[in-house]
Design a protein around this motif. Sequence first.
Motif, short mmCIF file in Angstrom:
data_model
loop_
_atom_site.label_atom_id
_atom_site.label_comp_id
_atom_site.label_asym_id
_atom_site.label_seq_id
_atom_site.Cartn_x
_atom_site.Cartn_y
_atom_site.Cartn_z
N PRO A 108 0.96 -1.40 -0.22
CA PRO A 108 -0.50 0.15 0.19
C PRO A 108 0.32 1.27 -0.20
O PRO A 108 2.18 0.76 0.98
N GLU A 109 -0.03 2.30 -0.48
CA GLU A 109 1.08 3.27 -0.62
C GLU A 109 1.24 4.03 0.77
O GLU A 109 2.49 4.12 0.81
N SER A 110 0.08 3.67 2.08
CA SER A 110 0.82 4.21 3.24
C SER A 110 -0.48 3.61 3.97
O SER A 110 -1.19 2.49 3.57
N ILE A 111 -0.17 3.28 5.18
CA ILE A 111 -0.46 2.50 6.31
C ILE A 111 -1.39 3.70 7.76
O ILE A 111 -0.35 4.35 7.74
N ALA A 112 -2.37 4.22 7.55
CA ALA A 112 -3.15 4.39 8.38
C ALA A 112 -3.91 4.13 8.95
O ALA A 112 -4.87 3.87 8.76
N LEU A 113 -4.07 2.91 10.00
CA LEU A 113 -4.95 2.68 10.78
C LEU A 113 -4.99 2.77 12.16
O LEU A 113 -4.59 2.03 13.11
N PRO A 114 -5.35 4.27 12.52
CA PRO A 114 -5.42 4.02 13.97
C PRO A 114 -6.08 4.00 15.14
O PRO A 114 -5.10 3.73 16.12
N TYR A 115 -7.04 2.46 14.92
CA TYR A 115 -7.71 2.18 15.97
C TYR A 115 -7.10 0.67 15.75
O TYR A 115 -7.80 -0.08 16.89
N LEU A 116 -6.60 0.24 14.56
CA LEU A 116 -6.31 -0.71 14.62
C LEU A 116 -5.52 -1.99 15.86
O LEU A 116 -4.31 -1.53 16.50
N LYS A 117 -6.10 -3.25 16.16
CA LYS A 117 -5.84 -3.67 17.30
C LYS A 117 -4.92 -5.14 17.36
O LYS A 117 -3.67 -5.24 17.68
N THR A 118 -5.82 -5.66 16.49
CA THR A 118 -5.19 -6.95 15.35
C THR A 118 -5.24 -7.42 14.38
O THR A 118 -6.80 -6.49 13.69
N LEU A 119 -4.16 -7.55 13.81
CA LEU A 119 -3.88 -7.84 12.54
C LEU A 119 -3.22 -9.41 12.12
O LEU A 119 -2.23 -9.57 12.76
N GLU A 120 -3.81 -10.03 11.05
CA GLU A 120 -3.35 -11.25 10.76
C GLU A 120 -3.41 -11.70 9.40
O GLU A 120 -4.36 -11.07 8.75
N LEU A 121 -2.68 -11.37 8.94
CA LEU A 121 -1.99 -11.68 7.48
C LEU A 121 -1.53 -12.84 6.72
O LEU A 121 -0.92 -14.06 7.80
N ASP A 122 -1.60 -13.13 5.72
CA ASP A 122 -1.76 -14.50 5.12
C ASP A 122 -1.59 -14.83 3.63
O ASP A 122 -2.37 -14.13 2.96
N GLY A 123 -0.02 -15.45 3.37
CA GLY A 123 0.23 -15.34 2.25
C GLY A 123 0.12 -14.82 1.38
O GLY A 123 0.20 -14.09 -0.08
N LEU A 124 0.67 -13.10 1.81
CA LEU A 124 1.39 -12.37 1.26
C LEU A 124 2.48 -12.37 0.77
O LEU A 124 3.52 -12.05 2.10
N ARG A 125 2.37 -11.36 0.20
CA ARG A 125 4.56 -11.15 -0.10
C ARG A 125 4.47 -9.35 -0.29
O ARG A 125 3.44 -8.86 -0.19
N LEU A 126 5.18 -8.92 0.97
CA LEU A 126 5.01 -7.42 1.54
C LEU A 126 5.72 -7.23 0.89
O LEU A 126 6.84 -7.37 0.62
N GLY A 127 5.40 -5.51 0.82
CA GLY A 127 6.29 -4.52 0.07
C GLY A 127 7.42 -4.11 0.59
O GLY A 127 7.54 -4.43 2.39
N ASP A 128 8.38 -3.63 0.12
CA ASP A 128 9.64 -3.02 0.21
C ASP A 128 9.24 -2.97 1.98
O ASP A 128 10.25 -2.83 3.16
N ASN A 129 8.92 -1.47 2.31
CA ASN A 129 8.52 -0.57 4.00
C ASN A 129 7.08 -1.21 4.24
O ASN A 129 6.73 -0.23 5.15
N PHE A 130 6.72 -2.43 3.86
CA PHE A 130 5.59 -2.47 4.59
C PHE A 130 5.74 -2.18 6.45
O PHE A 130 4.67 -1.70 7.16
#
Lengths: 200, 164
Positions: A108-130
């Motif tokens: 993503p161009e930017s990440i702005a999730l001020p209230y995010l408490k839980t994050l689950e990621l599966d099967g991704l190839r993440l960008g350089d500065n993710f």
Amino acid sequence: MKETVDWISSLPDEILTHILSFVTTKEAVQTSILSKRWRNTWVSVPVLNAWEPSAEWLDRVALLMPQVISVLVATENFECPDSVFSCASLESLKLFLIHPTAFTFVSPESIALPYLKTLELDGLRLGDNFMQQLFSGCPALQSLNPNDLDLEESSPSIHTQKREVRKATSPCIATRRLESGDVEVVRTTTRVSASSPPRY
Amino acid sequence: MITLISSDKRKFHVLEEVANQSLTIRDVIEDRRGRRRADRIILVTNINSKIPEKVIVYWLRHFLMPEEIAHASMSHKKAEKLKKWEAKFFDTDIDTLNDLILAADSLDIPSLFDGACEKVSDILKNRSAEEVGEISKIENEFTHEEEEEEIPSENAWVWRNEFA
């Protein structure tokens, strides 16, 4: 003879929304065909739980201010819309983009999730500065659960992050807190499929 | 003991500890504490007598098995039994469910509210719009064009049958 009234119309909108929170998003959206009253009722359900949605749809619903987005996609070249990563109301995000032979690239161009408490990621190839974007864009993050990710090998950000994630669990990537407060992500991915060529 | 009076003037006597499961009633009792006996009468004018009967049955079942205890230390067998009982309790016609939802909402009984809403969602699940319309008597006032093209195109992916 019983009177025939549309019983459901006597219920206030909040209750209809509550009823829809018990079904999958797909089923909730399908109620839009029932009547004019139902057409946009699903829009107020704060939990979006979708299997195989279209990227274009996901892009739109991220603007509905949901609290939970949980997406499972197994199609190749799924382009996860950037709006998911700038959804100000989001408290929990699960992205399972699990194509059997290819990682889904997410940058993503930017990440702005001020209230995010839980994050689950599966099967991704993440960008350089993710990871760097993630830690600076999610100040409320309490639980990170990365699973079967392909991190860019050269990404230096993972080792230089000065942020403590309170709980991180994963069978594939272990995130542990070092004494200096750095977060180190150790890759131990071992998902192998006999018929598919190695992916990285 | 407190007394509930329904819209059709029937009286229901309930132990305060039992009726306390309604947060609305609990607050009313709390407000009136120390006052006259007559203040222990609560009018529930928005619901007919059929519903308080059902609500009280629900209260009694749950009073015997408070939820905190139910979750922490209830045996598997007892949990199954309660689940079965609830399934039977909510297995009722849609008008009753509707009234139960409204009663649970105004009396603030979260578990009853959730249970009844979930039951309604079960009824809606896995049914075509026509079937749901028939059960719930929802009148479909869409034009042919809206129904066939406009609405399905808004959220195209949900109408796709991915296993077809």
